[in-house]
Design a protein around this motif. Structure first.
Motif, short mmCIF file in Angstrom:
data_model
loop_
_atom_site.label_atom_id
_atom_site.label_comp_id
_atom_site.label_asym_id
_atom_site.label_seq_id
_atom_site.Cartn_x
_atom_site.Cartn_y
_atom_site.Cartn_z
N ASP A 96 0.84 -1.18 0.00
CA ASP A 96 0.00 0.00 0.00
C ASP A 96 0.88 1.24 0.00
OD1 ASP A 96 -2.56 1.53 0.67
OD2 ASP A 96 -3.10 -0.58 0.83
N ILE A 112 -7.21 -0.36 6.47
CA ILE A 112 -6.69 -1.48 5.71
C ILE A 112 -7.02 -2.80 6.39
CG2 ILE A 112 -4.43 -2.59 5.95
CD1 ILE A 112 -4.91 -2.04 3.20
N ALA B 87 -6.59 2.78 -7.42
CA ALA B 87 -7.27 3.37 -6.27
C ALA B 87 -8.45 4.22 -6.72
CB ALA B 87 -6.29 4.19 -5.45
N THR B 92 -7.79 -2.32 -4.82
CA THR B 92 -6.52 -2.45 -4.13
C THR B 92 -5.58 -3.28 -5.00
OG1 THR B 92 -7.71 -2.45 -2.03
CG2 THR B 92 -5.43 -3.17 -1.98
#
Lengths: 337, 337
Positions: A96, A112, B87, B92
């Motif tokens: 991420d 998350i 995004a 993701t």
DNA sequence: AACGTTGACTACAACGTTGTAGAAACCAGG
DNA sequence: CCTGGTTTCTACAACGTTGTAGTCAACGTT
């Protein structure tokens, strides 16, 4: 198209659970049954549905790694090692990109954790301990920062000692007007602050005064910011004979700015960085740096996370230190040291 | 600790399905009911269990990006853009590191599709079209390579034309002995081959002969390999007056080797790269390069994948081209062009 | 021959979510 | 006041997997 345990079971003439047992390596299955099941698995190219398995087991086998920016070489290299270390334990890493902003980091730290990951390895730039309190108990390991009395495990390097060591290295070369690039108005505990502390403490030990004018801020630590800060220092008339940049990309930018100004490195100005990125081995001149053991950092982080996930979640947070090495190269020692 | 729809439902005094409807924005819910449910969601800090949702819906909201190595700047920069583009669509990205080996890439291409991801963006180094046939129908977008009549969508840049253009640039500067670094014995269609083709075609157009001795192989495209190849060229006595490196990291290595040999860039040897990585803007000298529009590549790839996932999976594969730009800098033009 | 033990297997429920079908309440138009 | 349609909500089943409990046969021990 896609087959399920049921399909395999029908083909092999056994129950679904027996197939599941074979898939999971359960011991008490007769060899001929096992063979029949395996034949069916191969024939149908069966692969388990991880969502279903996760739902049942409450584990996903995925951990997340959150870093500010992927194209900062230090984080890219770190990511590489984390992915490798995790793979050895059979885990997949979801990467991420937070962007480094406080709000985005907060979102990652809390959001998350949507059941999809078993744990989080987090390299924060802006967050402080206070931001990290409410975490639903998702296991987390912090990287790089010393978040004092933080609520989570973390892997650190001794930023203060490392910064002191590399500043000492510059002092040892006879430099007296040593600048610093990369200071930030960040909360206590962030890297910038710690590296500044180490720098100041080395100056003090050497009996050199601390001169505010020699410290250039850099809002982010990109090459362009290093170049800008270096130009700023040179044009402000302070004339440093050495610069300690708080990371390597800043240093590469500084090298570029010095080159454009026509100053020689290290003869006129010695340059040192921090992070030990690969670029520094091939830049002109090559870059003296503090190289944290990234592989070790990654492995420690993954192991801490594994313990948290599989072990006692309420155990007190642990802090592990990873080693670093001063790597003197041309930017401070010249071509033939 | 962690709450479920059921908990929210009990607190709000409604059925689970009504909570689900609120969570998913279903229209026909009375305002006061909606408010009560939302209050309960907030109070319990409810967040949906994605594994369960995935199991039910057959979608995960995760796409994978598979690249050879994360710490090759080109891939790191690309990854950054893919993560951003994904995004924006609420996806993701799970990043996978293949290492670039053929076997590992095959594992990724077939195995990553374990129901956990909705699609795959894949940047292969070693695989050919033949390896990509048996894919269980998981949507996939290929990057960077022209896999002829490949079974999947792909986003390419015109490697041949770009290589021809940058070679022409060197020719236009009056160079006559133009070397190439980065050739590989890879299957037809891989980048190395295409860039070599462009190089040869530009030489032919310019009436310059093709000299095998001026082409240096590089098994992988790291800085160290570029430096080694450059040293090899210099020591073999062929004396090039320019080098086209098949990517920027090779070029940075070559710059380093030239510097060590005491040759001036570009006066003695002009150097050009390929990829447009950030490093090249700050190296000494700055690096002339072909800069593919990475943001565009990433966006196109994500959009192609989105169409595949949400649309017709049996539609014929599409191929989209992304633009690139020749960016002349000091390594071919000198300090003040 | 009766006993417990182990091995090999299976039926069933559950993980948390959403699609389907449908019930109940409400509304408008005759 | 009935009819037909909409709104609002609910019960139930299903997604694919694994843990639990249990069945049944084979085995060794008394």
């Amino acid at each position: 198209m896609r087959h399920r345990l049921k399909d395999v079971a029908e083909r092999a003439g056994v129950s679904v659970k027996t197939v599941s047992n074979v898939v999971n390596g359960y011991a008490h299955v007769r060899p001929d049954t096992r063979a029949r099941v395996e034949e069916a698995i191969a024939a149908l190219n069966y692969r388990p549905n991880l969502s279903a398995r996760n739902l049942r087991k409450g584990r996903t086998g995925i951990i997340a790694l959150a870093v500010p920016e992927l194209d900062i070489p230090y984080f890219a290299e770190l990511a590489r090692h984390v992915v490798s270390a995790a793979a050895e334990l059979g885990w997949t890493v979801l990467i991420d990109q937070t962007g480094g902003g406080r709000e985005q980091e907060r979102v990652v730290a809390s959001g998350i954790t949507d059941h999809l990951i078993d744990g989080l390895i987090f390299s924060p730039l802006a967050l402080t301990a206070d931001d990290l309190v409410n975490l639903d108990g998702t296991p987390m390991v912090l990287l790089g920062e010393r978040v004092d009395r933080g609520p989570a495990d973390h892997v650190v390097i001794d930023n203060v000692a490392a910064a002191r060591e590399i500043t000492n290295h510059l002092v040892g070369l006879g430099r007296r007007r040593i600048a610093a690039i990369g200071s930030q108005r960040t909360p206590e505990g962030a890297s910038a602050r710690l590296r500044l502390d180490g720098y100041r403490s080395a100056l003090a030990e050497a009996g050199l005064g601390y001169d505010e004018a020699l410290v250039a801020p850099a809002p982010v630590w990109h090459r362009a910011d290093g170049a800008a800060a270096m130009r700023h220092l040179l044009s402000s008339g302070v004339r440093p004979d050495a610069v300690f940049c708080f990371n390597d990309t800043l240093a590469l930018g500084a090298l570029r700015a010095l080159h454009e100004t026509g100053l020689r490195v290290p003869e006129d100005v010695a340059v040192a960085g921090f992070d030990g990125i690969e670029d520094g081995r091939f830049s002109v001149p090559t870059l003296t740096t503090i190289a944290p053991d990234k592989e070790r950092i990654a492995r420690l982080a993954v192991e801490l996370l594994a313990n948290r996930i599989e072990g006692d979640r309420s155990a007190p947070p642990r802090e592990l230190a990873a080693p670093y090495r001063l790597e003197p190269r041309e930017s401070t020692q010249g071509r033939h040291p």
